[in-house]
Design a protein around this motif. Structure first.
Motif, PDB file in Angstrom:
ATOM      1  N   UNK A   1      10.133   1.476 -31.079  1.00 34.80           N
ATOM      2  CA  UNK A   1      10.429   1.339 -32.597  1.00 34.80           C
ATOM      3  C   UNK A   1       9.491   2.359 -33.501  1.00 34.80           C
ATOM      4  N   UNK A   2       8.457   2.602 -32.869  1.00 34.43           N
ATOM      5  CA  UNK A   2       7.676   3.585 -33.742  1.00 34.43           C
ATOM      6  C   UNK A   2       8.193   5.164 -33.750  1.00 34.43           C
ATOM      7  N   UNK A   3       8.977   5.389 -32.773  1.00 32.30           N
ATOM      8  CA  UNK A   3       9.625   6.787 -32.807  1.00 32.30           C
ATOM      9  C   UNK A   3      10.872   6.894 -33.024  1.00 32.30           C
TER      10      UNK A   3
ATOM     11  N   UNK B   1      -4.224  10.725 -45.017  1.00 30.96           N
ATOM     12  CA  UNK B   1      -3.345  11.806 -44.963  1.00 30.96           C
ATOM     13  C   UNK B   1      -2.363  11.944 -43.621  1.00 30.96           C
ATOM     14  N   UNK B   2      -3.115  11.076 -42.577  1.00 32.91           N
ATOM     15  CA  UNK B   2      -2.139  10.974 -41.359  1.00 32.91           C
ATOM     16  C   UNK B   2      -1.113   9.958 -41.658  1.00 32.91           C
ATOM     17  N   UNK B   3      -1.275   8.943 -42.268  1.00 38.69           N
ATOM     18  CA  UNK B   3      -0.230   8.061 -42.704  1.00 38.69           C
ATOM     19  C   UNK B   3       0.944   8.652 -43.581  1.00 38.69           C
ATOM     20  N   UNK B   4       0.486   9.234 -44.623  1.00 36.46           N
ATOM     21  CA  UNK B   4       1.328  10.041 -45.330  1.00 36.46           C
ATOM     22  C   UNK B   4       2.171  10.901 -44.644  1.00 36.46           C
ATOM     23  N   UNK B   5       1.721  11.764 -43.608  1.00 39.50           N
ATOM     24  CA  UNK B   5       2.458  12.676 -42.938  1.00 39.50           C
ATOM     25  C   UNK B   5       3.549  11.858 -41.955  1.00 39.50           C
ATOM     26  N   UNK B   6       2.863  10.769 -41.277  1.00 36.93           N
ATOM     27  CA  UNK B   6       3.940  10.103 -40.520  1.00 36.93           C
ATOM     28  C   UNK B   6       4.869   9.451 -41.241  1.00 36.93           C
ATOM     29  N   UNK B   7       4.686   8.887 -42.251  1.00 29.37           N
ATOM     30  CA  UNK B   7       5.609   8.027 -43.182  1.00 29.37           C
ATOM     31  C   UNK B   7       6.660   9.286 -43.516  1.00 29.37           C
ATOM     32  N   UNK B   8       6.317  10.470 -43.872  1.00 26.64           N
ATOM     33  CA  UNK B   8       7.357  11.400 -44.494  1.00 26.64           C
ATOM     34  C   UNK B   8       8.313  11.611 -43.183  1.00 26.64           C
ATOM     35  N   UNK B   9       7.738  11.730 -42.065  1.00 24.49           N
ATOM     36  CA  UNK B   9       8.720  11.913 -40.767  1.00 24.49           C
ATOM     37  C   UNK B   9       9.469  10.652 -40.471  1.00 24.49           C
TER      38      UNK B   9
ATOM     39  N   UNK C   1       4.413  10.146 -32.068  1.00 27.16           N
ATOM     40  CA  UNK C   1       3.371   9.271 -32.714  1.00 27.16           C
ATOM     41  C   UNK C   1       2.745   8.201 -31.555  1.00 27.16           C
ATOM     42  N   UNK C   2       3.706   7.655 -30.655  1.00 22.21           N
ATOM     43  CA  UNK C   2       3.015   6.753 -29.725  1.00 22.21           C
ATOM     44  C   UNK C   2       2.201   5.811 -30.238  1.00 22.21           C
ATOM     45  N   UNK C   3       2.630   5.216 -31.517  1.00 24.84           N
ATOM     46  CA  UNK C   3       1.927   4.301 -32.163  1.00 24.84           C
ATOM     47  C   UNK C   3       0.998   3.205 -31.426  1.00 24.84           C
ATOM     48  N   UNK C   4       1.601   2.580 -30.387  1.00 28.09           N
ATOM     49  CA  UNK C   4       1.197   1.505 -29.695  1.00 28.09           C
ATOM     50  C   UNK C   4      -0.045   1.998 -28.959  1.00 28.09           C
ATOM     51  N   UNK C   5       0.017   3.105 -28.313  1.00 27.85           N
ATOM     52  CA  UNK C   5      -1.183   3.821 -27.790  1.00 27.85           C
ATOM     53  C   UNK C   5      -2.357   4.430 -28.623  1.00 27.85           C
ATOM     54  N   UNK C   6      -1.865   4.735 -29.868  1.00 31.61           N
ATOM     55  CA  UNK C   6      -2.817   4.993 -30.850  1.00 31.61           C
ATOM     56  C   UNK C   6      -3.490   3.853 -31.659  1.00 31.61           C
ATOM     57  N   UNK C   7      -3.007   2.649 -31.439  1.00 29.86           N
ATOM     58  CA  UNK C   7      -3.400   1.497 -31.757  1.00 29.86           C
ATOM     59  C   UNK C   7      -4.191   0.552 -30.956  1.00 29.86           C
TER      60      UNK C   7
END
Ligand code: HEM
Length: 134
Positions: A3-5, A54-62, A77-83
């Protein structure tokens, strides 16, 4: 499904474009600095929140269907891996959501949009849980 992508929630324009996302993210990290229940998740972050903001701003834009400012720079994004490095349980998820709810309340006047974003954020935050305290 990751769902993150999931591409493009059409929320970018409704929220008010790039400036609105910057205001949301600023309010979000301010809440993380101030809310007692966010102490544990604040401690997972660097002292200087500038780069993360800055990263969250850019991520949320997308993520909200605006300009793709994240992937070309950081890769998928692969947010699970990044977290994965952070222990995210139900309490951490709820603390993150409390910060985001306060930020939405401060910066988004449209109650319907707030509810949609709340549900969408909750989906991602829950998906990022990686330890089993509910
Ligand atoms: C569920 C609770 C969550 C916790 C505890 C958490 C915590 C963190 C932490 C500690 C970082 C690293 C920041 C740094 O190095 O200073 C981070 C990065 C990030 N988080 Fe979260 N997060 C959560 C949920 C979310 C959600 C729901 C989203 C998206 C809607 C999100 C998006 C991001 C992004 C885009 C990054 C930067 C990734 C990169 O390195 O490119 N996080 N998060």
């Amino acid at each position: 499904m990751d769902v993150s992508t999931t591409p493009a929630n059409p929320h970018f324009e409704r929220l008010g474009g790039h400036g609105a996302i910057e205001r949301l993210v600023d309010a979000f990290y301010r809440a993380m600095d101030e809310l007692p229940q966010a102490r544990a998740i604040r401690a997972m972050h660097e002292v200087d929140l500038g780069p993360t903001r800055r990263l969250l701003t850019r991520y949320l834009s997308e993520w909200m269907g605006g300009p793709r400012l994240y992937t070309p720079d950081r890769g998928p994004p692969k947010l699970r891996r990044r977290h994965q490095a952070f222990a995210i349980d139900g309490a951490a998820r709820d603390a993150w959501m409390a910060c985001m709810r306060r930020a939405l309340a401060e910066t988004c006047a449209d109650a319907g949009l707030r509810a949609e974003l709340d549900a969408a954020f909750h989906k991602v935050a829950d998906f990022l849980r990686n330890t089993d305290t509910p």
